[in-house]
Design a protein around this motif. Structure first.
Motif, PDB file in Angstrom:
ATOM      1  N   GLU A   1       0.810  -1.244   0.168  1.00  0.00           N
ATOM      2  CA  GLU A   1       0.387  -0.237  -0.079  1.00  0.00           C
ATOM      3  C   GLU A   1       0.784   1.161   0.155  1.00  0.00           C
ATOM      4  OE1 GLU A   1      -0.952  -2.334   1.767  1.00  0.00           O
ATOM      5  OE2 GLU A   1      -2.396  -3.277   1.203  1.00  0.00           O
ATOM      6  N   HIS A   2       2.333   1.365   0.743  1.00  0.00           N
ATOM      7  CA  HIS A   2       2.745   2.306   0.699  1.00  0.00           C
ATOM      8  C   HIS A   2       3.784   2.839  -0.579  1.00  0.00           C
ATOM      9  CE1 HIS A   2       2.951   1.398   5.657  1.00  0.00           C
ATOM     10  NE2 HIS A   2       2.790   3.203   5.328  1.00  0.00           N
ATOM     11  N   TRP A   3       4.189   1.288  -1.139  1.00  0.00           N
ATOM     12  CA  TRP A   3       4.331   1.531  -2.483  1.00  0.00           C
ATOM     13  C   TRP A   3       3.800   1.750  -3.248  1.00  0.00           C
ATOM     14  CZ3 TRP A   3       9.073   1.771  -3.291  1.00  0.00           C
ATOM     15  CH2 TRP A   3      10.455   1.366  -2.563  1.00  0.00           C
ATOM     16  N   ASP A   4       2.143   1.548  -3.233  1.00  0.00           N
ATOM     17  CA  ASP A   4       1.274   2.084  -4.128  1.00  0.00           C
ATOM     18  C   ASP A   4       1.691   3.290  -4.536  1.00  0.00           C
ATOM     19  OD1 ASP A   4       0.801  -0.630  -5.310  1.00  0.00           O
ATOM     20  OD2 ASP A   4      -1.427  -0.536  -3.992  1.00  0.00           O
ATOM     21  N   ILE A   5       1.485   4.178  -3.493  1.00  0.00           N
ATOM     22  CA  ILE A   5       1.005   5.305  -3.214  1.00  0.00           C
ATOM     23  C   ILE A   5       3.006   6.489  -3.462  1.00  0.00           C
ATOM     24  CG2 ILE A   5       1.090   7.739  -1.693  1.00  0.00           C
ATOM     25  CD1 ILE A   5      -1.509   6.376  -2.273  1.00  0.00           C
ATOM     26  N   ILE A   6       3.998   6.148  -3.447  1.00  0.00           N
ATOM     27  CA  ILE A   6       5.350   6.473  -3.261  1.00  0.00           C
ATOM     28  C   ILE A   6       5.048   5.981  -5.220  1.00  0.00           C
ATOM     29  CG2 ILE A   6       7.328   5.892  -3.451  1.00  0.00           C
ATOM     30  CD1 ILE A   6       7.589   4.765  -0.510  1.00  0.00           C
ATOM     31  N   ASN A   7       4.596   5.284  -5.464  1.00  0.00           N
ATOM     32  CA  ASN A   7       4.958   5.075  -7.235  1.00  0.00           C
ATOM     33  C   ASN A   7       4.253   5.916  -8.153  1.00  0.00           C
ATOM     34  OD1 ASN A   7       7.065   2.778  -7.080  1.00  0.00           O
ATOM     35  ND2 ASN A   7       5.738   1.478  -6.828  1.00  0.00           N
ATOM     36  N   PHE A   8       3.270   5.668  -7.260  1.00  0.00           N
ATOM     37  CA  PHE A   8       1.835   6.994  -8.056  1.00  0.00           C
ATOM     38  C   PHE A   8       2.534   8.712  -7.707  1.00  0.00           C
ATOM     39  CE2 PHE A   8      -0.860  10.786  -7.327  1.00  0.00           C
ATOM     40  CZ  PHE A   8      -1.929   9.874  -8.441  1.00  0.00           C
TER      41      PHE A   8
ATOM     42  N   LYS B   1      -9.282   9.366  -7.501  1.00  0.00           N
ATOM     43  CA  LYS B   1      -9.520  10.250  -8.899  1.00  0.00           C
ATOM     44  C   LYS B   1      -9.077   8.505  -9.476  1.00  0.00           C
ATOM     45  CE  LYS B   1      -9.675  13.095 -12.248  1.00  0.00           C
ATOM     46  NZ  LYS B   1      -9.043  14.134 -12.832  1.00  0.00           N
ATOM     47  N   LYS B   2      -7.480   8.152  -9.125  1.00  0.00           N
ATOM     48  CA  LYS B   2      -7.005   6.871  -9.404  1.00  0.00           C
ATOM     49  C   LYS B   2      -7.192   5.441  -9.418  1.00  0.00           C
ATOM     50  CE  LYS B   2      -2.847   4.884 -12.014  1.00  0.00           C
ATOM     51  NZ  LYS B   2      -1.773   5.556 -12.158  1.00  0.00           N
ATOM     52  N   MET B   3      -6.877   5.276  -7.711  1.00  0.00           N
ATOM     53  CA  MET B   3      -7.204   4.303  -6.942  1.00  0.00           C
ATOM     54  C   MET B   3      -8.938   4.068  -5.652  1.00  0.00           C
ATOM     55  SD  MET B   3      -3.389   4.261  -5.462  1.00  0.00           S
ATOM     56  CE  MET B   3      -2.523   4.701  -6.464  1.00  0.00           C
ATOM     57  N   GLY B   4      -9.413   5.128  -6.628  1.00  0.00           N
ATOM     58  CA  GLY B   4     -10.935   4.891  -5.744  1.00  0.00           C
ATOM     59  C   GLY B   4     -10.576   5.020  -4.905  1.00  0.00           C
ATOM     60  N   LYS B   5     -11.792   5.883  -4.004  1.00  0.00           N
ATOM     61  CA  LYS B   5     -12.571   6.655  -2.681  1.00  0.00           C
ATOM     62  C   LYS B   5     -11.369   6.186  -1.407  1.00  0.00           C
ATOM     63  CE  LYS B   5     -16.434   8.596  -4.190  1.00  0.00           C
ATOM     64  NZ  LYS B   5     -16.334  10.621  -4.061  1.00  0.00           N
ATOM     65  N   ASP B   6     -11.810   4.469  -1.342  1.00  0.00           N
ATOM     66  CA  ASP B   6     -11.337   3.680  -0.299  1.00  0.00           C
ATOM     67  C   ASP B   6     -10.011   4.204   0.084  1.00  0.00           C
ATOM     68  OD1 ASP B   6     -10.727   1.919  -2.585  1.00  0.00           O
ATOM     69  OD2 ASP B   6     -10.209   0.460  -1.289  1.00  0.00           O
ATOM     70  N   LYS B   7      -8.307   4.357  -1.168  1.00  0.00           N
ATOM     71  CA  LYS B   7      -8.097   4.931  -0.395  1.00  0.00           C
ATOM     72  C   LYS B   7      -6.976   6.954  -1.123  1.00  0.00           C
ATOM     73  CE  LYS B   7      -5.404   0.434  -2.477  1.00  0.00           C
ATOM     74  NZ  LYS B   7      -4.755  -0.698  -2.246  1.00  0.00           N
TER      75      LYS B   7
END
Length: 110
Positions: free
Chosen positions: A43-50, A73-79
């Motif tokens: 989950e951290h890496w998803d945000i870092i890469n984003f 917008k890219k990963m959904g409201k839950d994130k």
């Protein structure tokens, strides 16, 4: 103060951000997160890469409000909400995540 990653030294500014964003490699985030007592998950890496993709496209490190909206917008409201992002990056999602991603400090961050 420079940080050491796999035998290489990376120069940082007084707040711990990389002096040269082109020096970044994933090991930089690992070392910085260990300094903050934080274990990086997917989950951290998803945000870092984003953030790295966002910076590549817009040439700016987004402040937390912009980051939250863009992630949603890219990963959904839950994130794409402050609670989720602060859960991952307790020292400030924009500030801490941008540092791990090798980006400059977002404008508007104290």
């Amino acid at each position: 103060m420079p940080i050491e990653v796999n035998g290489k030294s990376f120069e940082t500014d007084e707040e711990g951000y990389l002096a040269n964003i082109n020096d970044w490699e994933p090991g930089v985030a690992e070392v910085m997160s260990k300094e903050d007592d934080l274990e990086l998950t997917d989950e951290h890496w998803d945000i870092i890469n984003f953030l790295r993709e966002y910076y590549e496209e817009y040439q700016i490190a987004p402040a937390v409000r912009v980051l939250t909206k863009a992630v949603g917008k890219k990963m959904g409201k839950d994130k794409g909400n402050s609670k989720y992002l602060y859960g991952l990056f307790p020292y400030g999602p924009a500030k801490q995540a941008c540092r791990y991603a090798g980006l400059p400090k977002p404008t508007g961050c104290v």
